[in-house]
Design an enzyme around this catalytic site. Structure first.
Site, short mmCIF file in Angstrom:
data_model
loop_
_atom_site.label_atom_id
_atom_site.label_comp_id
_atom_site.label_asym_id
_atom_site.label_seq_id
_atom_site.Cartn_x
_atom_site.Cartn_y
_atom_site.Cartn_z
N LYS A 76 -30.42 -11.38 2.42
CA LYS A 76 -31.72 -10.78 2.13
C LYS A 76 -32.21 -11.27 0.76
O LYS A 76 -31.42 -11.31 -0.19
CB LYS A 76 -31.63 -9.24 2.15
CG LYS A 76 -32.95 -8.56 1.78
CD LYS A 76 -32.98 -7.09 2.16
CE LYS A 76 -32.25 -6.16 1.22
NZ LYS A 76 -32.72 -6.15 -0.17
N ASP A 136 -27.67 -5.40 -3.61
CA ASP A 136 -27.41 -5.62 -5.04
C ASP A 136 -27.54 -4.30 -5.81
O ASP A 136 -27.30 -4.24 -7.01
CB ASP A 136 -28.28 -6.73 -5.63
CG ASP A 136 -29.76 -6.43 -5.52
OD1 ASP A 136 -30.13 -5.41 -4.90
OD2 ASP A 136 -30.56 -7.23 -6.07
N GLU A 176 -35.60 -11.05 -2.09
CA GLU A 176 -36.80 -10.30 -2.48
C GLU A 176 -37.96 -11.25 -2.79
O GLU A 176 -37.79 -12.20 -3.55
CB GLU A 176 -36.51 -9.46 -3.74
CG GLU A 176 -35.51 -8.35 -3.49
CD GLU A 176 -35.27 -7.48 -4.72
OE1 GLU A 176 -36.00 -7.63 -5.73
OE2 GLU A 176 -34.35 -6.65 -4.68
N GLU A 231 -40.07 -1.66 0.85
CA GLU A 231 -39.58 -0.58 -0.02
C GLU A 231 -40.74 0.09 -0.74
O GLU A 231 -41.58 -0.57 -1.38
CB GLU A 231 -38.57 -1.16 -1.04
CG GLU A 231 -38.01 -0.09 -1.97
CD GLU A 231 -36.76 -0.53 -2.72
OE1 GLU A 231 -36.25 -1.64 -2.48
OE2 GLU A 231 -36.29 0.27 -3.56
N ASP A 258 -27.37 -9.10 -0.01
CA ASP A 258 -28.45 -9.43 -0.95
C ASP A 258 -28.08 -10.65 -1.78
O ASP A 258 -26.98 -10.70 -2.36
CB ASP A 258 -28.66 -8.27 -1.94
CG ASP A 258 -29.74 -7.32 -1.48
OD1 ASP A 258 -30.58 -7.70 -0.64
OD2 ASP A 258 -29.75 -6.18 -1.97
O1 KIV Z 1 -29.96 -3.25 -2.84
C1 KIV Z 1 -30.29 -2.39 -2.00
O2 KIV Z 1 -29.61 -1.39 -1.77
C2 KIV Z 1 -31.54 -2.59 -1.27
C3 KIV Z 1 -32.06 -1.45 -0.45
C4 KIV Z 1 -32.62 -0.41 -1.33
C5 KIV Z 1 -33.02 -1.89 0.58
O3 KIV Z 1 -32.13 -3.62 -1.36
#
Ligand code: KIV
Length: 271
Positions: free
Chosen positions: A120, A51, A122, A189, A90
């Site tokens: 993914k 994202d 968070e 991260e 994401d």
């Molecule tokens: O959105 C993204 O690029 C990420 C990475 C920084 C792991 O989540």
């Protein structure tokens, strides 16, 4: 994709094998077809349709504004190009933090409409029900702990996370919970290297770091940062492998000069 199946060459299972034999995992972002062709062709193991597209592609200050439709557009552009790497997408802010049924519906949309391999999300305990619901549908999930940019308005800063013991212990607990739930990997991260290394050694699933030191199972960077296309972002954890901002500016400037002078096109460049 491989000729005999609908899966790409790199699978979640293969990532786990890589960790087991101590082979480091390489992961980079991509948001469009042309970049994904280059990144996949070079042999990266995992491509993240992050994202962070909100920042590097759309120019937003945070990742909060990007929508589900926009993430699906980016993901679809990437999957058209990728033959080898595992493609992880994401889930954008607001699509999984509440009702797990809404989370599953959003996850199903991404998987159906983009042909990605995994998602993914968070967060830890707070989003566990959503993670479990998505996993129960057979969708592979990757966790993301430490600095979680979608929570920027809660923390107000992108500085290093989990430096204090209480936050570090919560992160370890969350990582264990995500592994137990069935996540195939976790991104950590911007946390202290020693903490990241502890998590990687306690878990059997791969732990991929960004600003989390070298004691983890792999590394991820934003491709526009590491290739120097985005030259305005220089955190300590970033290593630049090219200066494409300068090279691209030079190319564009020379093109302008050639057009203005009448040098382009020459006789060989016309019909
Ligand atoms: O959105 C993204 O690029 C990420 C990475 C920084 C792991 O989540």
């Amino acid at each position: 994709m491989s000729s005999d199946s609908k899966t790409r060459v790199v699978t979640t299972y293969r990532l786990r094998e890589m960790k087991a034999r101590g082979e480091k995992i390489s992961m980079l972002t991509s948001y469009d077809y042309s970049m994904a062709r280059i990144v996949d062709g070079a042999g990266v193991d995992v491509i993240l349709v992050g994202d962070s597209a909100a920042n590097v592609m759309a120019g937003y200050e945070t990742t909060v504004p990007i929508t589900l439709d926009q993430m699906i557009y980016h993901a679809r552009s990437v999957t058209r190009a990728v033959k080898r790497a595992l493609v992880v997408v994401d889930m954008p802010f607001g699509t999984y933090q509440g009702d797990p049924k809404v989370a599953l519906a959003s996850a199903v949309r991404i998987m159906k409409e983009s042909e990605a391999d995994a998602l993914k999300l968070e967060g830890g305990e707070e989003i566990l029900e959503s993670v479990e619901r998505i996993l129960s549908a057979g969708i592979p999930v990757m966790g993301h702990l430490g600095l979680t940019p979608q929570s920027i308005h809660k923390y107000g800063t992108y500085s290093v996370r989990a430096k204090e013991e209480a936050e570090a212990e919560k992160l370890v607990r969350d990582a264990r919970l995500l592994e137990k739930a069935g996540c195939f990997g976790i991104v950590l991260e911007k946390i202290p290297a020693a903490l990241a290394s502890r998590v990687a050694s306690e878990l059997e699933i791969p732990v991929i770091g960004i600003g989390a030191g070298g004691g983890v199972d792999g590394q991820v960077l934003v491709v526009h940062d590491m290739l120097g296309i985005n030259n305005g972002f220089s955190p300590r954890f970033l290593r630049r492998y090219a200066d494409l901002y300068a090279q691209m500016t030079d190319g564009v400037s020379r093109y302008i000069e050639d057009v203005k002078s009448g040098d382009f096109p020459n006789e060989k460049e016309q019909y």
